[in-house]
Design a protein around this motif. Structure first.
Motif, PDB file in Angstrom:
ATOM      1  N   PHE A   8       0.851  -1.179   0.000  1.00  0.00           N
ATOM      2  CA  PHE A   8       0.000   0.000   0.000  1.00  0.00           C
ATOM      3  C   PHE A   8       0.885   1.226   0.000  1.00  0.00           C
ATOM      4  O   PHE A   8       1.758   1.373   0.851  1.00  0.00           O
ATOM      5  N   ALA A   9       0.654   2.097  -0.965  1.00  0.00           N
ATOM      6  CA  ALA A   9       1.459   3.301  -1.123  1.00  0.00           C
ATOM      7  C   ALA A   9       0.605   4.535  -0.886  1.00  0.00           C
ATOM      8  O   ALA A   9      -0.560   4.576  -1.260  1.00  0.00           O
ATOM      9  N   THR A  10       1.199   5.529  -0.281  1.00  0.00           N
ATOM     10  CA  THR A  10       0.533   6.802  -0.093  1.00  0.00           C
ATOM     11  C   THR A  10       0.558   7.554  -1.412  1.00  0.00           C
ATOM     12  O   THR A  10       1.591   7.649  -2.061  1.00  0.00           O
ATOM     13  N   LEU A  11      -0.566   8.086  -1.798  1.00  0.00           N
ATOM     14  CA  LEU A  11      -0.670   8.817  -3.055  1.00  0.00           C
ATOM     15  C   LEU A  11      -0.206  10.251  -2.843  1.00  0.00           C
ATOM     16  O   LEU A  11      -0.693  10.944  -1.960  1.00  0.00           O
ATOM     17  N   VAL A  12       0.746  10.685  -3.649  1.00  0.00           N
ATOM     18  CA  VAL A  12       1.240  12.053  -3.595  1.00  0.00           C
ATOM     19  C   VAL A  12       0.840  12.726  -4.900  1.00  0.00           C
ATOM     20  O   VAL A  12       1.212  12.265  -5.978  1.00  0.00           O
ATOM     21  N   GLU A  13       0.088  13.809  -4.792  1.00  0.00           N
ATOM     22  CA  GLU A  13      -0.363  14.523  -5.973  1.00  0.00           C
ATOM     23  C   GLU A  13       0.572  15.686  -6.271  1.00  0.00           C
ATOM     24  O   GLU A  13       0.879  16.481  -5.387  1.00  0.00           O
ATOM     25  N   ILE A  14       1.020  15.763  -7.522  1.00  0.00           N
ATOM     26  CA  ILE A  14       1.869  16.874  -7.949  1.00  0.00           C
ATOM     27  C   ILE A  14       1.104  17.697  -8.976  1.00  0.00           C
ATOM     28  O   ILE A  14       0.217  17.194  -9.657  1.00  0.00           O
ATOM     29  N   ARG A  15       1.436  18.970  -9.093  1.00  0.00           N
ATOM     30  CA  ARG A  15       0.727  19.854 -10.013  1.00  0.00           C
ATOM     31  C   ARG A  15       1.249  19.751 -11.434  1.00  0.00           C
ATOM     32  O   ARG A  15       0.500  19.926 -12.378  1.00  0.00           O
ATOM     33  N   GLU A  16       2.544  19.516 -11.576  1.00  0.00           N
ATOM     34  CA  GLU A  16       3.118  19.470 -12.916  1.00  0.00           C
ATOM     35  C   GLU A  16       4.230  18.441 -12.989  1.00  0.00           C
ATOM     36  O   GLU A  16       4.843  18.103 -11.983  1.00  0.00           O
ATOM     37  N   GLU A  17       4.435  17.948 -14.192  1.00  0.00           N
ATOM     38  CA  GLU A  17       5.522  17.012 -14.445  1.00  0.00           C
ATOM     39  C   GLU A  17       6.597  17.739 -15.224  1.00  0.00           C
ATOM     40  O   GLU A  17       6.274  18.590 -16.050  1.00  0.00           O
ATOM     41  N   LEU A  65       7.084   5.186  -8.456  1.00  0.00           N
ATOM     42  CA  LEU A  65       6.959   4.653  -7.104  1.00  0.00           C
ATOM     43  C   LEU A  65       8.245   4.952  -6.342  1.00  0.00           C
ATOM     44  O   LEU A  65       9.330   4.559  -6.770  1.00  0.00           O
ATOM     45  N   ILE A  66       8.123   5.653  -5.229  1.00  0.00           N
ATOM     46  CA  ILE A  66       9.272   6.041  -4.419  1.00  0.00           C
ATOM     47  C   ILE A  66       9.186   5.316  -3.091  1.00  0.00           C
ATOM     48  O   ILE A  66       8.117   5.215  -2.489  1.00  0.00           O
ATOM     49  N   TYR A  67      10.345   4.809  -2.622  1.00  0.00           N
ATOM     50  CA  TYR A  67      10.410   4.150  -1.318  1.00  0.00           C
ATOM     51  C   TYR A  67      11.405   4.915  -0.461  1.00  0.00           C
ATOM     52  O   TYR A  67      12.560   5.116  -0.855  1.00  0.00           O
ATOM     53  N   PHE A  68      10.961   5.357   0.715  1.00  0.00           N
ATOM     54  CA  PHE A  68      11.827   6.073   1.650  1.00  0.00           C
ATOM     55  C   PHE A  68      11.286   5.900   3.056  1.00  0.00           C
ATOM     56  O   PHE A  68      10.089   6.034   3.292  1.00  0.00           O
ATOM     57  N   ASN A  69      12.172   5.611   3.976  1.00  0.00           N
ATOM     58  CA  ASN A  69      11.822   5.524   5.397  1.00  0.00           C
ATOM     59  C   ASN A  69      10.652   4.568   5.648  1.00  0.00           C
ATOM     60  O   ASN A  69       9.702   4.891   6.349  1.00  0.00           O
ATOM     61  N   GLU A  70      10.727   3.391   5.043  1.00  0.00           N
ATOM     62  CA  GLU A  70       9.733   2.329   5.188  1.00  0.00           C
ATOM     63  C   GLU A  70       8.346   2.730   4.699  1.00  0.00           C
ATOM     64  O   GLU A  70       7.339   2.217   5.170  1.00  0.00           O
ATOM     65  N   GLN A  71       8.271   3.669   3.752  1.00  0.00           N
ATOM     66  CA  GLN A  71       7.004   4.095   3.185  1.00  0.00           C
ATOM     67  C   GLN A  71       7.117   4.127   1.669  1.00  0.00           C
ATOM     68  O   GLN A  71       8.150   4.520   1.124  1.00  0.00           O
ATOM     69  N   TYR A  72       6.041   3.722   1.010  1.00  0.00           N
ATOM     70  CA  TYR A  72       5.957   3.813  -0.437  1.00  0.00           C
ATOM     71  C   TYR A  72       5.116   5.026  -0.801  1.00  0.00           C
ATOM     72  O   TYR A  72       4.087   5.290  -0.170  1.00  0.00           O
ATOM     73  N   LEU A  73       5.549   5.758  -1.817  1.00  0.00           N
ATOM     74  CA  LEU A  73       4.813   6.895  -2.336  1.00  0.00           C
ATOM     75  C   LEU A  73       4.518   6.636  -3.803  1.00  0.00           C
ATOM     76  O   LEU A  73       5.424   6.295  -4.566  1.00  0.00           O
ATOM     77  N   HIS A  74       3.265   6.793  -4.194  1.00  0.00           N
ATOM     78  CA  HIS A  74       2.877   6.634  -5.593  1.00  0.00           C
ATOM     79  C   HIS A  74       2.522   8.026  -6.108  1.00  0.00           C
ATOM     80  O   HIS A  74       1.714   8.724  -5.511  1.00  0.00           O
ATOM     81  N   ILE A  75       3.126   8.430  -7.215  1.00  0.00           N
ATOM     82  CA  ILE A  75       2.981   9.789  -7.727  1.00  0.00           C
ATOM     83  C   ILE A  75       1.838   9.855  -8.737  1.00  0.00           C
ATOM     84  O   ILE A  75       1.713   8.988  -9.600  1.00  0.00           O
ATOM     85  N   ALA A  76       1.018  10.916  -8.628  1.00  0.00           N
ATOM     86  CA  ALA A  76      -0.086  11.142  -9.561  1.00  0.00           C
ATOM     87  C   ALA A  76      -0.240  12.635  -9.784  1.00  0.00           C
ATOM     88  O   ALA A  76       0.136  13.450  -8.934  1.00  0.00           O
ATOM     89  N   ILE A  77      -0.789  12.995 -10.932  1.00  0.00           N
ATOM     90  CA  ILE A  77      -1.077  14.399 -11.228  1.00  0.00           C
ATOM     91  C   ILE A  77      -2.339  14.798 -10.471  1.00  0.00           C
ATOM     92  O   ILE A  77      -3.312  14.036 -10.434  1.00  0.00           O
ATOM     93  N   ALA A  78      -2.336  15.988  -9.884  1.00  0.00           N
ATOM     94  CA  ALA A  78      -3.501  16.476  -9.141  1.00  0.00           C
ATOM     95  C   ALA A  78      -4.718  16.512 -10.054  1.00  0.00           C
ATOM     96  O   ALA A  78      -4.644  17.002 -11.180  1.00  0.00           O
ATOM     97  N   GLY A  79      -5.823  15.958  -9.576  1.00  0.00           N
ATOM     98  CA  GLY A  79      -7.059  15.931 -10.339  1.00  0.00           C
ATOM     99  C   GLY A  79      -7.220  14.691 -11.198  1.00  0.00           C
ATOM    100  O   GLY A  79      -8.276  14.455 -11.753  1.00  0.00           O
ATOM    101  N   THR A  81      -6.809  11.376 -10.194  1.00  0.00           N
ATOM    102  CA  THR A  81      -6.635  10.284  -9.240  1.00  0.00           C
ATOM    103  C   THR A  81      -7.792   9.295  -9.259  1.00  0.00           C
ATOM    104  O   THR A  81      -7.970   8.543  -8.307  1.00  0.00           O
ATOM    105  N   GLU A  82      -8.569   9.275 -10.321  1.00  0.00           N
ATOM    106  CA  GLU A  82      -9.656   8.311 -10.416  1.00  0.00           C
ATOM    107  C   GLU A  82      -9.085   6.903 -10.482  1.00  0.00           C
ATOM    108  O   GLU A  82      -8.037   6.667 -11.058  1.00  0.00           O
ATOM    109  N   GLY A  83      -9.757   5.966  -9.868  1.00  0.00           N
ATOM    110  CA  GLY A  83      -9.303   4.589  -9.892  1.00  0.00           C
ATOM    111  C   GLY A  83      -8.405   4.214  -8.724  1.00  0.00           C
ATOM    112  O   GLY A  83      -8.019   3.063  -8.584  1.00  0.00           O
ATOM    113  N   TYR A  84      -8.063   5.178  -7.887  1.00  0.00           N
ATOM    114  CA  TYR A  84      -7.252   4.875  -6.718  1.00  0.00           C
ATOM    115  C   TYR A  84      -8.159   4.496  -5.563  1.00  0.00           C
ATOM    116  O   TYR A  84      -9.183   5.136  -5.327  1.00  0.00           O
ATOM    117  N   GLU A  85      -7.791   3.461  -4.860  1.00  0.00           N
ATOM    118  CA  GLU A  85      -8.576   2.962  -3.735  1.00  0.00           C
ATOM    119  C   GLU A  85      -8.182   3.712  -2.474  1.00  0.00           C
ATOM    120  O   GLU A  85      -7.000   3.859  -2.179  1.00  0.00           O
TER     121      GLU A  85
END
Length: 122
Positions: A8-17, A65-79, A81-85
């Motif tokens: 399970f990864a925490t979703l991080v929303e970014i504004r631009e790529e 997918l980023i892994y740091f400090n025993e946490q996974y981060l999944h990157i998505a563009i803000a807005g 994020t459909e389909g994420y549980e």
């Protein structure tokens, strides 16, 4: 046959790529500042898509997918994020807490905030 592990990864929303890797760690509140983020990356504590990454300004795109400090981060563009549980943090820890502390009674506690997470298979 490959062994697949569900993470399970925490979703991080970014504004631009693209966005610099050290900025992602700051956005996710995993570090207190940019200097700390850059040091953690340069010392090899951060993985990007399964490989150790030492470039502080590595370009990060949606889907990484980023892994740091025993946490996974999944990157998505803000807005987008459909389909994420969405899984409540209390659901994830209930089984662990029950096995570690079976005799602890539930006290009235403030509800935890929901975190957007998406299961990822390796």
């Amino acid at each position: 046959m490959s062994d697949q592990e569900e993470v399970f990864a925490t979703l991080v929303e970014i504004r631009e790529e693209p966005t610099a890797l050290y900025k992602i760690l700051k956005i996710a509140n995993l570090v207190s500042g940019g200097g700390e983020a850059k040091q953690a990356i340069s010392e090899g504590y951060v993985s990007l898509n399964g490989e150790v990454e030492t470039q502080k300004r590595k370009k990060i795109y949606a889907g990484d997918l980023i892994y740091f400090n025993e946490q996974y981060l999944h990157i998505a563009i803000a807005g987008e994020t459909e389909g994420y549980e969405v899984v409540e943090e209390t659901q994830l820890t209930t089984e662990y807490e029950a096995s570690v502390q079976p005799n602890v009674s539930n006290t009235t506690a403030a509800p935890k905030a929901k975190k957007t997470r998406k299961p990822i298979s390796f």
